[in-house]
Scaffold this motif. Sequence first.
Motif, mmCIF file in Angstrom:
data_model
loop_
_atom_site.group_PDB
_atom_site.id
_atom_site.type_symbol
_atom_site.label_atom_id
_atom_site.label_comp_id
_atom_site.label_asym_id
_atom_site.label_seq_id
_atom_site.Cartn_x
_atom_site.Cartn_y
_atom_site.Cartn_z
ATOM 1 N N MET A 1 0.869 -1.078 -0.025
ATOM 2 C CA MET A 1 0.029 -0.095 -0.222
ATOM 3 C C MET A 1 0.997 1.365 -0.016
ATOM 4 O O MET A 1 0.634 2.115 -0.658
ATOM 5 C CB MET A 1 -0.887 0.121 1.173
ATOM 6 C CG MET A 1 -2.047 1.138 1.268
ATOM 7 S SD MET A 1 -2.892 1.146 -0.192
ATOM 8 C CE MET A 1 -3.452 2.735 -0.277
ATOM 9 N N ARG A 2 1.699 1.427 0.892
ATOM 10 C CA ARG A 2 2.751 2.436 0.665
ATOM 11 C C ARG A 2 3.550 2.791 -0.576
ATOM 12 O O ARG A 2 3.708 3.817 -1.073
ATOM 13 C CB ARG A 2 3.793 2.294 1.880
ATOM 14 C CG ARG A 2 3.233 2.405 3.259
ATOM 15 C CD ARG A 2 4.256 2.646 4.529
ATOM 16 N NE ARG A 2 4.548 1.216 4.927
ATOM 17 C CZ ARG A 2 4.058 0.433 5.565
ATOM 18 N NH1 ARG A 2 2.680 0.652 5.981
ATOM 19 N NH2 ARG A 2 4.213 -0.744 5.929
ATOM 20 N N GLU A 3 3.915 1.420 -1.184
ATOM 21 C CA GLU A 3 4.641 1.459 -2.424
ATOM 22 C C GLU A 3 3.779 2.058 -3.566
ATOM 23 O O GLU A 3 4.105 2.823 -4.323
ATOM 24 C CB GLU A 3 5.165 0.065 -2.734
ATOM 25 C CG GLU A 3 5.891 -0.224 -4.140
ATOM 26 C CD GLU A 3 6.346 -1.609 -4.606
ATOM 27 O OE1 GLU A 3 6.515 -1.764 -5.571
ATOM 28 O OE2 GLU A 3 6.565 -2.374 -3.680
ATOM 29 N N TYR A 4 2.451 1.706 -3.449
ATOM 30 C CA TYR A 4 1.848 2.132 -4.544
ATOM 31 C C TYR A 4 0.297 3.523 -4.440
ATOM 32 O O TYR A 4 -0.250 3.708 -5.124
ATOM 33 C CB TYR A 4 0.804 1.138 -5.167
ATOM 34 C CG TYR A 4 1.640 -0.315 -5.674
ATOM 35 C CD1 TYR A 4 2.311 0.149 -6.706
ATOM 36 C CD2 TYR A 4 1.743 -1.348 -5.269
ATOM 37 C CE1 TYR A 4 3.239 -1.053 -7.304
ATOM 38 C CE2 TYR A 4 2.279 -2.425 -5.437
ATOM 39 C CZ TYR A 4 3.162 -2.334 -6.766
ATOM 40 O OH TYR A 4 3.984 -3.212 -7.317
ATOM 41 N N ALA A 5 0.942 3.829 -3.005
ATOM 42 C CA ALA A 5 -0.078 4.858 -2.546
ATOM 43 C C ALA A 5 -0.182 6.003 -3.510
ATOM 44 O O ALA A 5 -1.335 6.584 -3.938
ATOM 45 C CB ALA A 5 0.308 5.389 -1.076
ATOM 46 N N ASP A 6 1.179 6.699 -3.944
ATOM 47 C CA ASP A 6 1.096 7.701 -4.837
ATOM 48 C C ASP A 6 0.191 7.527 -6.266
ATOM 49 O O ASP A 6 -0.576 8.449 -6.525
ATOM 50 C CB ASP A 6 2.371 8.131 -5.165
ATOM 51 C CG ASP A 6 3.001 8.762 -4.102
ATOM 52 O OD1 ASP A 6 2.513 9.367 -3.085
ATOM 53 O OD2 ASP A 6 4.221 8.858 -3.733
ATOM 54 N N LYS A 7 0.484 6.218 -6.800
ATOM 55 C CA LYS A 7 -0.428 6.058 -7.870
ATOM 56 C C LYS A 7 -1.926 5.729 -7.831
ATOM 57 O O LYS A 7 -2.698 6.251 -8.683
ATOM 58 C CB LYS A 7 0.291 4.901 -8.512
ATOM 59 C CG LYS A 7 1.673 5.269 -9.050
ATOM 60 C CD LYS A 7 2.250 3.775 -9.599
ATOM 61 C CE LYS A 7 3.939 3.931 -9.828
ATOM 62 N NZ LYS A 7 4.661 2.702 -9.960
ATOM 63 N N LEU A 8 -2.026 5.369 -6.637
ATOM 64 C CA LEU A 8 -3.521 4.900 -6.251
ATOM 65 C C LEU A 8 -4.246 5.874 -5.961
ATOM 66 O O LEU A 8 -5.610 6.070 -6.267
ATOM 67 C CB LEU A 8 -3.673 3.777 -5.164
ATOM 68 C CG LEU A 8 -2.999 2.426 -5.725
ATOM 69 C CD1 LEU A 8 -3.020 1.574 -4.399
ATOM 70 C CD2 LEU A 8 -4.087 1.755 -6.796
ATOM 71 N N LYS A 9 -3.598 7.148 -5.440
ATOM 72 C CA LYS A 9 -4.680 8.203 -4.721
ATOM 73 C C LYS A 9 -5.390 8.793 -5.843
ATOM 74 O O LYS A 9 -6.532 9.379 -5.570
ATOM 75 C CB LYS A 9 -3.718 9.326 -4.319
ATOM 76 C CG LYS A 9 -3.037 9.252 -2.812
ATOM 77 C CD LYS A 9 -1.939 10.295 -2.606
ATOM 78 C CE LYS A 9 -1.410 9.919 -1.281
ATOM 79 N NZ LYS A 9 -0.581 10.797 -0.766
ATOM 80 N N ASN A 10 -5.213 8.836 -7.109
ATOM 81 C CA ASN A 10 -5.894 9.491 -8.255
ATOM 82 C C ASN A 10 -6.730 8.513 -8.976
ATOM 83 O O ASN A 10 -7.655 8.959 -9.489
ATOM 84 C CB ASN A 10 -5.062 10.024 -9.042
ATOM 85 C CG ASN A 10 -4.043 11.173 -8.689
ATOM 86 O OD1 ASN A 10 -4.491 11.998 -7.810
ATOM 87 N ND2 ASN A 10 -2.909 11.233 -8.958
ATOM 88 N N ILE A 11 -6.558 7.275 -8.622
ATOM 89 C CA ILE A 11 -7.462 6.227 -9.288
ATOM 90 C C ILE A 11 -8.261 5.350 -8.471
ATOM 91 O O ILE A 11 -8.880 4.569 -9.045
ATOM 92 C CB ILE A 11 -6.664 5.372 -10.415
ATOM 93 C CG1 ILE A 11 -5.618 4.648 -9.753
ATOM 94 C CG2 ILE A 11 -6.109 6.519 -11.463
ATOM 95 C CD1 ILE A 11 -4.867 3.657 -10.778
ATOM 96 N N ALA A 12 -7.956 5.399 -7.320
ATOM 97 C CA ALA A 12 -8.767 4.446 -6.383
ATOM 98 C C ALA A 12 -9.275 5.167 -5.059
ATOM 99 O O ALA A 12 -8.782 6.438 -4.829
ATOM 100 C CB ALA A 12 -7.802 3.456 -6.116
#
Length: 71
Positions: free
Chosen positions: A49-60
């Motif tokens: 979750m920490r690894e992908y958080a920046d990418k997920l903030k806008n799409i999830a």
Amino acid sequence: MVTIEKLQEAFKEEELTANDRCDRCSAAAEVRVYMKDSNLELLFCGHHMREYADKLKNIAYFNEKWESALQ
């Protein structure tokens, strides 16, 4: 498409069990993520979750606990 009602219901019942595993590495899941443009649900361990958080903030969508922890 994910509806507000579905998200509210999911976050209300967010309790994850020992059977819920990270979709990336199979470790114990700590967070449930819903993609904004589909009905796709993903489970992540804290590390991923920490690894992908920046990418997920806008799409999830994910719960407030993680939103505040990741800021």
